[in-house]
Design a protein around this motif. Structure first.
Motif, PDB file in Angstrom:
ATOM      1  N   THR A 146     -14.560  20.364 -66.777  1.00 32.93           N
ATOM      2  CA  THR A 146     -14.031  20.242 -65.416  1.00 32.93           C
ATOM      3  C   THR A 146     -13.571  21.599 -64.894  1.00 32.93           C
ATOM      4  OG1 THR A 146     -13.308  17.976 -65.900  1.00 32.93           O
ATOM      5  CG2 THR A 146     -12.324  19.063 -63.987  1.00 32.93           C
ATOM      6  N   GLU A 147     -12.856  22.322 -65.734  1.00 30.45           N
ATOM      7  CA  GLU A 147     -12.392  23.650 -65.325  1.00 30.45           C
ATOM      8  C   GLU A 147     -13.573  24.601 -65.131  1.00 30.45           C
ATOM      9  OE1 GLU A 147      -9.572  24.929 -68.233  1.00 30.45           O
ATOM     10  OE2 GLU A 147      -7.894  23.948 -67.234  1.00 30.45           O
ATOM     11  N   GLU A 148     -14.493  24.586 -66.081  1.00 28.26           N
ATOM     12  CA  GLU A 148     -15.641  25.489 -66.006  1.00 28.26           C
ATOM     13  C   GLU A 148     -16.468  25.230 -64.756  1.00 28.26           C
ATOM     14  OE1 GLU A 148     -19.789  26.283 -68.451  1.00 28.26           O
ATOM     15  OE2 GLU A 148     -18.034  25.540 -69.547  1.00 28.26           O
ATOM     16  N   ASN A 149     -16.689  23.964 -64.447  1.00 30.09           N
ATOM     17  CA  ASN A 149     -17.493  23.628 -63.265  1.00 30.09           C
ATOM     18  C   ASN A 149     -16.865  24.162 -61.998  1.00 30.09           C
ATOM     19  OD1 ASN A 149     -19.764  21.911 -62.049  1.00 30.09           O
ATOM     20  ND2 ASN A 149     -17.959  21.123 -60.999  1.00 30.09           N
ATOM     21  N   PHE A 150     -15.554  24.033 -61.869  1.00 21.90           N
ATOM     22  CA  PHE A 150     -14.881  24.502 -60.655  1.00 21.90           C
ATOM     23  C   PHE A 150     -14.887  26.020 -60.565  1.00 21.90           C
ATOM     24  CE2 PHE A 150     -10.646  25.876 -58.921  1.00 21.90           C
ATOM     25  CZ  PHE A 150     -11.039  25.831 -57.594  1.00 21.90           C
ATOM     26  N   TYR A 151     -14.497  26.685 -61.642  1.00 20.04           N
ATOM     27  CA  TYR A 151     -14.373  28.137 -61.573  1.00 20.04           C
ATOM     28  C   TYR A 151     -15.733  28.841 -61.539  1.00 20.04           C
ATOM     29  CZ  TYR A 151      -9.394  27.536 -62.248  1.00 20.04           C
ATOM     30  OH  TYR A 151      -8.095  27.177 -62.076  1.00 20.04           O
ATOM     31  N   ARG A 152     -16.772  28.143 -61.924  1.00 19.39           N
ATOM     32  CA  ARG A 152     -18.113  28.727 -61.782  1.00 19.39           C
ATOM     33  C   ARG A 152     -18.581  28.669 -60.325  1.00 19.39           C
ATOM     34  NH1 ARG A 152     -22.618  26.565 -63.880  1.00 19.39           N
ATOM     35  NH2 ARG A 152     -23.632  28.604 -63.735  1.00 19.39           N
ATOM     36  N   GLY A 153     -18.077  27.692 -59.577  1.00 16.65           N
ATOM     37  CA  GLY A 153     -18.489  27.610 -58.169  1.00 16.65           C
ATOM     38  C   GLY A 153     -18.701  26.202 -57.681  1.00 16.65           C
ATOM     39  N   PHE A 197     -11.600  14.129 -74.609  1.00  9.24           N
ATOM     40  CA  PHE A 197     -10.845  14.587 -73.447  1.00  9.24           C
ATOM     41  C   PHE A 197     -10.816  16.112 -73.351  1.00  9.24           C
ATOM     42  CE2 PHE A 197      -6.706  15.889 -71.550  1.00  9.24           C
ATOM     43  CZ  PHE A 197      -7.004  15.511 -70.243  1.00  9.24           C
ATOM     44  N   GLN A 198     -10.655  16.777 -74.493  1.00 13.46           N
ATOM     45  CA  GLN A 198     -10.601  18.234 -74.462  1.00 13.46           C
ATOM     46  C   GLN A 198     -11.908  18.819 -73.934  1.00 13.46           C
ATOM     47  OE1 GLN A 198      -7.868  19.883 -74.902  1.00 13.46           O
ATOM     48  NE2 GLN A 198      -8.782  21.912 -74.592  1.00 13.46           N
ATOM     49  N   GLU A 199     -13.029  18.212 -74.344  1.00 13.87           N
ATOM     50  CA  GLU A 199     -14.326  18.665 -73.854  1.00 13.87           C
ATOM     51  C   GLU A 199     -14.449  18.400 -72.347  1.00 13.87           C
ATOM     52  OE1 GLU A 199     -19.104  17.678 -74.451  1.00 13.87           O
ATOM     53  OE2 GLU A 199     -17.595  16.689 -75.708  1.00 13.87           O
ATOM     54  N   PHE A 200     -13.965  17.238 -71.921  1.00 10.44           N
ATOM     55  CA  PHE A 200     -13.973  16.903 -70.492  1.00 10.44           C
ATOM     56  C   PHE A 200     -13.139  17.900 -69.699  1.00 10.44           C
ATOM     57  CE2 PHE A 200     -11.484  14.788 -67.141  1.00 10.44           C
ATOM     58  CZ  PHE A 200     -12.496  14.493 -66.245  1.00 10.44           C
ATOM     59  N   LYS A 201     -11.970  18.250 -70.240  1.00 13.82           N
ATOM     60  CA  LYS A 201     -11.078  19.205 -69.575  1.00 13.82           C
ATOM     61  C   LYS A 201     -11.765  20.554 -69.405  1.00 13.82           C
ATOM     62  CE  LYS A 201      -6.626  21.537 -70.362  1.00 13.82           C
ATOM     63  NZ  LYS A 201      -7.148  22.874 -70.657  1.00 13.82           N
ATOM     64  N   MET A 202     -12.409  21.024 -70.485  1.00 13.30           N
ATOM     65  CA  MET A 202     -13.071  22.326 -70.431  1.00 13.30           C
ATOM     66  C   MET A 202     -14.215  22.318 -69.415  1.00 13.30           C
ATOM     67  SD  MET A 202     -11.447  24.169 -72.688  1.00 13.30           S
ATOM     68  CE  MET A 202     -12.450  25.467 -73.350  1.00 13.30           C
ATOM     69  N   ASN A 248      -8.831  19.069 -61.281  1.00 12.34           N
ATOM     70  CA  ASN A 248      -8.439  20.473 -61.396  1.00 12.34           C
ATOM     71  C   ASN A 248      -6.958  20.655 -61.079  1.00 12.34           C
ATOM     72  OD1 ASN A 248     -11.629  20.954 -60.182  1.00 12.34           O
ATOM     73  ND2 ASN A 248     -10.987  21.987 -62.048  1.00 12.34           N
ATOM     74  N   PHE A 249      -6.476  19.953 -60.072  1.00  9.05           N
ATOM     75  CA  PHE A 249      -5.048  20.038 -59.724  1.00  9.05           C
ATOM     76  C   PHE A 249      -4.203  19.348 -60.794  1.00  9.05           C
ATOM     77  CE2 PHE A 249      -7.337  19.899 -55.573  1.00  9.05           C
ATOM     78  CZ  PHE A 249      -7.086  21.209 -55.196  1.00  9.05           C
ATOM     79  N   HIS A 250      -4.686  18.193 -61.258  1.00 12.40           N
ATOM     80  CA  HIS A 250      -3.935  17.430 -62.262  1.00 12.40           C
ATOM     81  C   HIS A 250      -3.813  18.232 -63.552  1.00 12.40           C
ATOM     82  CE1 HIS A 250      -2.446  13.942 -64.474  1.00 12.40           C
ATOM     83  NE2 HIS A 250      -3.372  14.184 -65.409  1.00 12.40           N
ATOM     84  N   LEU A 251      -4.906  18.827 -64.000  1.00 16.93           N
ATOM     85  CA  LEU A 251      -4.882  19.574 -65.263  1.00 16.93           C
ATOM     86  C   LEU A 251      -3.995  20.800 -65.156  1.00 16.93           C
ATOM     87  CD1 LEU A 251      -8.675  19.349 -66.197  1.00 16.93           C
ATOM     88  CD2 LEU A 251      -6.785  18.152 -67.302  1.00 16.93           C
TER      89      LEU A 251
END
Length: 1678
Positions: free
Chosen positions: A751-758, A744-749, A765-768
């Protein structure tokens, strides 16, 4: 008693009995005494005739039964059929000869007193005898073609027959009695050893000799087999395998004698049918055969199976599956249980019960794969040593006695003799019986010992295979989990009902398609099982063999969104014969072609990337036929995928696998073993695959908010049906499987990275961001404004509301919209349209499904908040919502809010001018927002290693500063080599992403372009290859054009800067990049998303900027082409454009838009009209539509203009050329006008524009008008016609009006050569020139009707449309037209003074010219006077019409119609005018014209007036008014007439309402919309002045559009509310009698679906098409 003594004492009174297979078959003829199988020598017959040895004497029978005497018949009955002697004697006494016997039927024998059982036996044996004689030919050999060199079971079975035949032959010498078939103990041992020796020798021969097996003589019934047909698989012995089935006419392996005592012997039987015997007789036959066979196996110590329903006759049909119709399984089971104790001695009953298994019923399928009502009954016998020891098992058979009318028991002792059972006690010679028994007792001891030894050797060995590990490797491709992006195609055959529960893993996979070979699958098979919980569309292979593009097929068949269940052999419940199931041979002829085409389509890289595809074969039964349909499917897939890398085969067991393996080796020369799973059960396979699935990131149970703060469970299957919606549930991302995993921690990272990269923001992203310890998601300043705009639900008065969110590209507009949705997920049912290719109707239907989900009859709904992005026609989407929601709509109840997130370069300006409620967001952060972004950056630094590479986030953090992006790009690309594969791909993506919004390239194509050849096992990734430039790219999932991975730049600003660096620093021009892209063959080969990529490339080359579509400017060419033109000097740039467009036409040789663009370039930029015309005609040849014909006309028009510009001194020759060009241009534009009527409204290949508002192309009319006006300008400036010279001007007008020929006007000026040449030219083109004025008048009339009678179906956005530009142009041309052809009032007065006797005709013409000048000379023009004429002007206009009407000697119908309308218009503007006719006078005038014209006229305006004037008064019945009695007919005529004239415009425009029905009488009840508009404007001004706000022009439109206008009391005071009835979706007004007036609802959504008959009320409007209803209300809701 000793067995020997026992047999001696009883043999004399015992009648010989045997089972049906022990009964000898019909007489068998052969030319040789040497047989190759197990029938004893005593049963062979010489050629002279049938013969049988019984004891020490022979039984000789003639070959033909008709030749038999009664003695022959008696002996045959007793010896061959074992019929009781008393029955045979009775028939002998009745003089029964052979001739009588062959003619007897069952009833005849019964009447002679023969019991039923022997009767059936006799009749059947006679039939067998006759059939055998009919098919037998002496000396016949089996043709060599019957035997095929095959591996596997079939080959082994043939060899075993050869061995067993020779083995039995050698043993016969030691047989004691002719019928015993029992060998001595010593011979048995020799027999087994000899068998082993022969098996080895045969197998050795197989390896060294590849010749086909040849049998010299016709074998007996055990081997005479139709070897052309493959041997089918028999149910595994002594296993409760409920999944096995047989197919009708399949061939089971040939019967043979005992081998190693463990392998079962087989015996085939056919029971009598229900027509041949009673149920009791059938059950008796069944139990007799079962226990006779069982006893023979137990005595011979061998395992065995008896099969009922399989042909046991010798010949080609031997072993053929026939099946029996069984009405009750329980009766067979009961008969089996109850009779077992009757057949065996009491001391052996338990042993028999342990050895004999209960009956098993195997279903027989038809040859086309469907289930039949027939079954094969099988009984297994397991003669275990522990149960049989050294015992002999006697059976007691019941025989009916005819003399004593009772049944007697006969003791039998059965053993196996080769392929059949024989009764040792059948011989009537006691001595022979005694000798047989003595030998048998010794043999049984030997067999028992051999059995014990065989059982010990047959202990099953535990499997040491690693098939579970192999399954994991194949299903995951060497990864840790089975990834969700893998698309699975399953190929399967019929699955037994008992195995369906183990196919649950199919529901967990991303099934793209299932190739189903079970025609009943949707009834009771795999498909039915799957569809209980998941959605699958039922398809046929032919649906995939189409000429449509891949994208079109994806959309039509819902590929990627829902599983396609393709029935490859039809469906059993299909009515159409085309789709009925077929036999294998018919299938090969009729369907294999469709299957091959379908598989070519499914495995096409355009549709599915090879590295994301897995094909799973699930084989539930053995495939033994080389021509099996499922094998053909495998071969087709094997060919298309070029091997087995993407294939996994799941076989039910090792037998199924061995058949499958051998067939594939034979067909494909490929060892499939490493791709097969055959040692695991389906349950094990299912569990393993489920375990390998990636953890679920969605809640297992998803809930929607509902009324009263309740919730509704959203079933997965129901959600799958809403294919275009991404539904946001109120418990989104909660209680998911992924949260419980270590990953899950890897999934979280990630998900965040994909969004903030573009990447696209996800709900995660909202849930986390709501997790403890996390900063909340950044709320933009506009968040509250948008939230507040959506949330006051009680403030909405419409069921469907639109809100626009206008934003700069890449500034976070979509993220803001989704953020608001996330926070409102418990208040609304929120959804995002995830497929931008979906149609408005499709979206509307699914939104209504979401709205009403979980509701039955309860009142109230939770509104839907729907997010759409960059929707081209939101108004149409809203209308579709209203139409679909009609049966659910309630007054003032909100149902749907459409939030349109619209990308624009001018969000502020667009917001200011929008008529729709909106919020805008720009690419500039406020101070507050900047601080929030900086805070978030600090948190990202704590959680991530390199947040500075999250460039999309960093661009916003740096407030979109161009300097940051320039610096970033320059540093990243400093070492870029544009000549490498990586540099080439980078330049392609930069070019595309800069010039086409939303463009991308598929991941598989990118991998191929950089040289990653085998990406199946992902040994090398694109990121590895593209490093360090990969930091500017992102991989994401596409769903619009099939689900696949794609690549794009992180941000369009980055792409644009990268392109700038490549062109400036690396000196690679735009023209070079574009040419490289066009020349790169790999881009245009098969790849996923190819259709869209090709469309993007073409769009980049041809799509112009248009203000009406939100662009900043109107451009002549696409931005890319214009930029290429600016590279280098002017001429160099033009050459580059030419080169690029020519390359494009070569690459896209079917495209018509590219040669069209090239034609426009030559025409507008290079002024090379010859080349322009060539390319325009080339485009026209490829696709003939109105726009391309318009381009042809534009080329001629531009050349015409150039000729005029270049002619300083206009010569007759130049005039001639201009007139010829003008004529060609006019013809081209007229072609465009005609083609506009036939234009396709949606171009399936135009993926960018297919949702844009439909329009009717009027450019042909505009172009023709412009050309004619240019020519008129040329003519008026000729020396012949100088406008300053009144005389010459009059000549020109007379000529152009066609009053005088050219040569008559200038015939006397022969002295002037130049003038004469002009006259000649004009005379040559006279016909064309004279047509200009009436044609212009016709075109102006067309536009008047077009703009007055019709309005766009889609309300235009806040931008000027093409129609509005055309209207402006045409108005200017009309002004010039009037200047040219009109005579001033001063000139008219002067002419009248000089000529007092001016004719009345000329005066009328003058009045018409006045009306024409005021644009009041037509019906449409008069309607426009409602809004643009003053009272005084309108009175003057009516006077002119009055004069024309009164003075015309021949009154035209159109004049009368216009005069009546002029009265109505003036009354609307100035009701007190004294010039007005009375209402009754107008009605009488109208009636006169109606009587004259009838009801079939094309003059729609006439019938329109009849609606205005003759519509019945309030509460007036039709029959009470002579004027109104035919109104219903006139309404119908209006509709028909209108459709004849304007139907081709209907997709784009609809009829306008100019008048409404008011409350007063006479002309006062005709209320114009212009009058209502004035009322609403006045009210708005009053309200604005009271509130201190300025009045905005958009309010008027908004009031009508929202429906608020109908609630205004002053409007209600003017209009009459009519009552009617809704019937079948229409509205009718009944004014008495049998006539009903049909009224069309303006908005279809106002009428509920369901065809409910309801009382309604509404306001009545009048259009040229007929009466329409506004503001419809249901009376029961008032």
């Amino acid at each position: 008693m000793d067995p020997k003594q026992r047999k001696q004492t009883s043999s004399s009174s015992r009648v010989s009995m045997t089972s049906d297979t022990s009964k000898d078959g019909p007489p068998y003829f052969s030319n040789s005494n040497k047989e190759g199988n197990v029938i004893p020598v005593t049963e062979q017959f010489p050629v002279c005739g049938p013969q049988a040895k019984i004891g020490e004497y022979d039984l000789a029978l003639p070959p033909l039964m008709e030749d038999w005497t009664k003695e022959h018949v008696k002996d045959w009955l007793i010896v061959r059929l074992r019929v009781p002697q008393q029955i045979a004697q009775k028939l002998y006494d009745q003089e029964l000869s052979g001739a009588c016997l062959v003619s007897y039927e069952k009833q005849d024998l019964l009447e002679l007193g023969v019991p039923r059982a022997p009767t059936i036996q006799i009749i059947r044996q006679v039939e067998k005898f006759k059939k055998h004689l009919e098919t037998f030919e002496p000396g016949e050999r089996i043709p060599k073609s019957y035997y095929e060199s095959r591996e596997g079971e079939l080959w082994k079975s043939i060899k075993m027959q050869d061995v067993s035949g020779n083995m039995d032959e050698s043993v016969e010498v030691e047989t004691v009695s002719s019928d015993s078939g029992i060998q001595s103990v010593s011979s048995t041992v020799l027999m087994l050893e000899e068998a082993r020796h022969r098996i080895r020798s045969v197998m050795d021969q197989t390896k060294t000799n590849d010749k086909q097996l040849h049998i010299a003589e016709i074998p007996d019934n055990a081997t005479f087999l139709q070897l052309k047909k493959p041997i089918c698989q028999i149910r595994p012995f002594d296993q409760n395998n409920t999944s096995i089935f047989y197919t009708q006419n399949d061939i089971l392996p040939p019967v043979a004698g005992p081998s190693n005592l463990i392998d079962p012997v087989h015996e085939y039987q056919l029971l009598p049918s229900a027509n041949e015997a009673t149920e009791r007789e059938i059950l008796y036959e069944f139990t007799k055969e079962v226990f006779s066979f069982s006893a023979s196996c137990m005595n011979s110590r061998t395992n065995g199976t008896i099969h009922f329903g399989v042909n046991n006759e010798p010949g080609q049909g031997h072993g053929q599956v026939v099946g029996h119709k069984i009405t009750s399984f329980s009766k067979y089971n009961e008969a089996f249980e109850s009779c077992l104790s009757e057949y065996f001695e009491e001391k052996h009953i338990n042993a028999a019960r342990m050895c004999i298994r209960p009956p098993k019923f195997i279903q027989v399928h038809s040859q086309d794969g469907t289930t039949s009502d027939k079954w094969v009954i099988e009984v297994d016998v397991v003669s275990t040593y522990s149960d049989t020891q050294e015992s002999l098992f006697y059976t007691l058979l019941t025989i009916a006695s005819t003399e004593k009318k009772q049944q007697s028991k006969t003791e039998c002792l059965f053993v196996r003799d080769g392929p059949r059972s024989i009764n040792i006690l059948a011989d009537t010679n006691p001595r022979i019986v005694q000798e047989k028994m003595k030998s048998l007792i010794d043999k049984v001891k030997c067999w028992a010992s051999a059995r014990k030894s065989a059982e010990e050797k047959d202990e099953p060995q535990p499997s040491r295979g690693h098939q579970g590990q192999r399954l994991k490797q194949l299903i995951t491709r060497g990864r840790d989990a089975f990834e969700n992006y893998i698309q699975v195609i399953v190929v399967t055959d019929k699955c037994h009902l008992s195995q369906l529960e183990h196919l649950g893993f199919l529901k967990e996979m991303k099934l793209f398609a299932v190739l189903e070979f079970d025609p009943e699958s949707d009834v009771n098979g795999t498909c039915s099982f799957y569809r209980r919980d998941r959605v699958a569309n039922l398809h046929y292979p032919r649906m995939y063999t189409t000429q449509d593009s891949v994208t079109a097929v994806i959309g039509k068949l819902n590929l990627f969104k829902q599983t396609s269940w393709i029935f490859c052999n039809g469906r059993v419940n299909e009515e159409d014969e085309t789709d009925k199931p077929l036999t294998a041979s018919e299938w090969l002829k009729k369907r294999s072609g469709d299957i091959n085409n379908m598989i070519s389509f499914l495995c096409n890289p355009d549709l599915l990337s090879k590295d994301g595809l897995l094909v799973v074969f699930i084989l539930h039964s053995a495939v033994a036929d080389i021509s099996s349909p499922i094998l053909e499917a495998f071969c087709a897939i094997y060919r298309t995928l070029e091997g087995v890398d993407n294939i996994l085969c799941i076989c039910k067991d090792s037998t199924v696998f061995s058949h499958w393996k051998q067939l594939i080796e034979c067909r494909c020369k490929e060892d499939i073993t490493s791709k097969c799973i055959y040692e695991l059960s389906l349950n094990e396979i299912s569990s393993t695959i489920k375990k390998l699935k990636e953890p679920q990131t969605r809640s297992s149970e998803r809930y929607l908010p509902s009324t009263g703060s309740s919730s509704v469970l959203l079933a997965k299957k129901d959600e799958e049906l809403m294919t275009v919606l991404d539904i946001l549930c109120e418990n989104e991302c909660e209680n998911t499987e992924i949260e419980t995993k270590e990953s899950f921690q890897e999934f979280k990272m990630k998900t965040e990275e994909n969004f903030y990269r573009g990447g696209q923001v996800s709900w995660w992203n909202f849930h986390l961001s709501e997790k403890p310890g996390c900063l909340p998601f950044i709320k933009r300043d506009k968040y509250k404004e948008l939230y507040d705009l959506i949330t006051p639900v009680e403030g909405y008065t419409n069921p469907c509301v639109m809100i626009n969110l206008l934003h700069h590209p890449g500034c976070g507009g979509t993220t803001l919209a989704m953020h608001v949705l996330w926070d409102l997920r418990s208040k609304f049912r929120c959804a995002v349209v995830k497929n931008n290719m979906a149609t408005n109707n499709e979206i509307a239907a699914q939104v209504m499904t979401l709205l009403t989900y979980g509701k039955q009859e309860q009142p109230g709904y939770t509104p839907v908040l729907l997010l759409v992005e960059n929707w081209d026609d939101v108004e149409d989407l809203k209308q579709c919502m209203l139409n679909v929601a009609s049966d659910r709509k309630r007054h003032n109840n909100l149902m749907v809010i459409i939030l349109n997130c619209e990308r624009t370069q001018f969000p502020v300006e667009s917001s200011r001018g929008s008529r729709i409620a909106n919020v805008f967001i720009i690419n500039k952060l406020s101070t507050k927002e900047q601080s929030l972004f900086f805070e978030k950056l600090q948190q990202l630094k704590d959680d991530h290693e390199k947040p500075e590479t999250f460039y999309a986030f960093m661009i916003m953090t740096n407030n979109f500063r161009e300097a940051y992006i320039t610096n970033l790009v320059s540093n990243t690309l400093k070492d870029l080599d544009t000549t490498t594969q990586q540099g080439r791909l980078f330049s392609f993506l930069a070019l595309l992403n800069t010039h086409v919004n939303g463009s991308y390239m598929s991941l598989s194509l990118c991998e191929e372009l950089v040289g990653i050849r085998n990406s199946l096992w992902k040994q090398e990734t694109l990121d590895d290859k593209m490093n360090p430039y990969a930091t500017l790219l992102i991989t994401f999932t596409v769903e619009e054009h099939g689900t696949f991975q794609a690549v794009r730049f992180l941000h369009q600003m980055i792409a644009s800067n990268c392109l700038q660096v490549i062109t400036q620093k690396h000196k690679l021009s735009l023209a070079e990049i574009t040419t490289n892209l066009l020349f790169c063959d790999q881009v245009y080969k098969s790849c996923m998303g190819k259709d869209y990529l090709v469309q993007n490339i073409q769009s980049m080359l041809v799509t112009r900027h248009r203000k009406e579509q939100g662009d900043d400017t109107d451009s002549l060419f696409s931005p890319l082409i214009e930029k290429i033109g600016m590279e280098g000097t002017g001429k160099e740039g033009l050459e580059k454009i030419t080169q690029v467009l020519k390359r494009a036409t070569e690459r896209f040789d079917r495209s018509a838009t590219l040669p069209q663009a090239l034609a426009r370039h030559f025409c507008l930029k290079e002024k090379d009209f010859e080349s322009a015309l060539k390319w325009a005609l080339d485009a026209q040849g490829k696709k003939s539509n109105s726009y391309i014909s318009d381009t042809v006309g534009q080329v001629y028009k531009s050349q015409l203009k150039k000729e005029i510009e270049d002619s300083k001194d206009f010569t007759p020759k130049a005039l001639d050329k201009c007139l010829m060009l003008g004529s060609k241009a006019v013809n081209a534009f007229r072609d465009s006008q005609e083609l506009a009527k036939k234009d396709e409204q949606v171009d399936l290949f135009d993926l960018h524009n297919r949702k844009k508002p439909k329009s009717y192309n009027t450019l042909g009319y505009v172009g023709e008008t412009e050309v004619m006006m240019i020519l008129l300008d040329v003519i008026k400036d000729l020396p012949l016609f100088t406008l300053s010279d009144q005389h010459k001007r009059d000549k020109m007008l007379q000529f152009l009006k066609g009053h005088h020929p050219m040569r008559n006007l200038y015939g006397h000026e022969n002295g002037n050569l130049n003038i004469n040449q002009f006259v000649t030219v004009l005379a040559d083109h006279e016909k064309f020139l004279v047509s200009l004025k009436p044609r212009l008048k016709e075109i102006f009339s067309f536009f008047e009707n077009y703009f007055t009678y019709l309005r766009p179906r889609s309300v235009p956005r806040e931008r000027e449309t093409a129609d509005e530009r055309s209207k402006r142009k045409v108005s200017e041309y009309f002004r010039k037209y009037l200047q040219l052809f009109s005579i001033s009032e001063d000139d008219k007065a002067s002419e009248k003074a000089s000529n007092p006797n001016l004719s009345l005709r000329q005066e009328i013409e003058d009045h018409r010219q006045y009306l024409e000048k005021r644009r009041a000379d037509s019906f449409a023009g008069l309607l426009q006077c409602l809004t643009d004429k003053s009272c005084m002007e309108m009175e003057h206009i009516l006077k002119k019409w009055q004069f024309i009407f009164d003075k015309s000697s021949c009154r035209y119908v159109s004049d009368t119609v216009n005069f009546i309308l002029a009265n109505i218009v003036l009354h609307s503007i100035k009701p007190s005018s004294t010039l007005l006719y009375k209402y009754e006078q107008l009605v009488n005038l109208l009636n006169e014209v109606l009587q004259k014209e009838g009801t079939n006229s094309n003059l729609t305006e006439l019938y329109y007036l009849s609606m205005l004037l003759m519509w019945p008064m309030k509460d007036q019945r039709l029959e009470s008014s002579a004027a109104s009695k035919n109104i219903s007919t006139y309404v119908t005529s209006a509709k028909k007439s209108f459709h004849r004239r304007f139907s081709h415009m209907f997709p784009a425009r609809s009829a306008i309402t100019h008048f409404f029905l008011g409350k007063s009488n006479g002309l006062k009840r005709i209320v114009s919309k212009a009058r209502l508009d004035q009322i609403l404007i006045n009210v708005s001004r009053q309200q604005a002045s009271c509130s201190g706000q300025s009045t905005q022009p958009r309010n008027l439109h908004h009031l009508w559009q929202s429906g608020a206008a109908w609630n205004e009391p002053k409007v209600q005071g003017k209009l009459l509310r009519i009552k009617g009835k809704s019937e079948n979706g229409d509205i009718y007004v009944n004014y008495g009698g049998n006539l009903k007036m049909l009224v069309r609802p303006v908005y279809l959504g106002d009428i509920r679906s369901g065809c409910s008959r309801e009382e309604v009320s509404f306001y009545l409007g009048f259009t040229m098409e007929g009466p329409v209803a506004y503001d419809i209300k249901y009376e029961n809701e008032q």
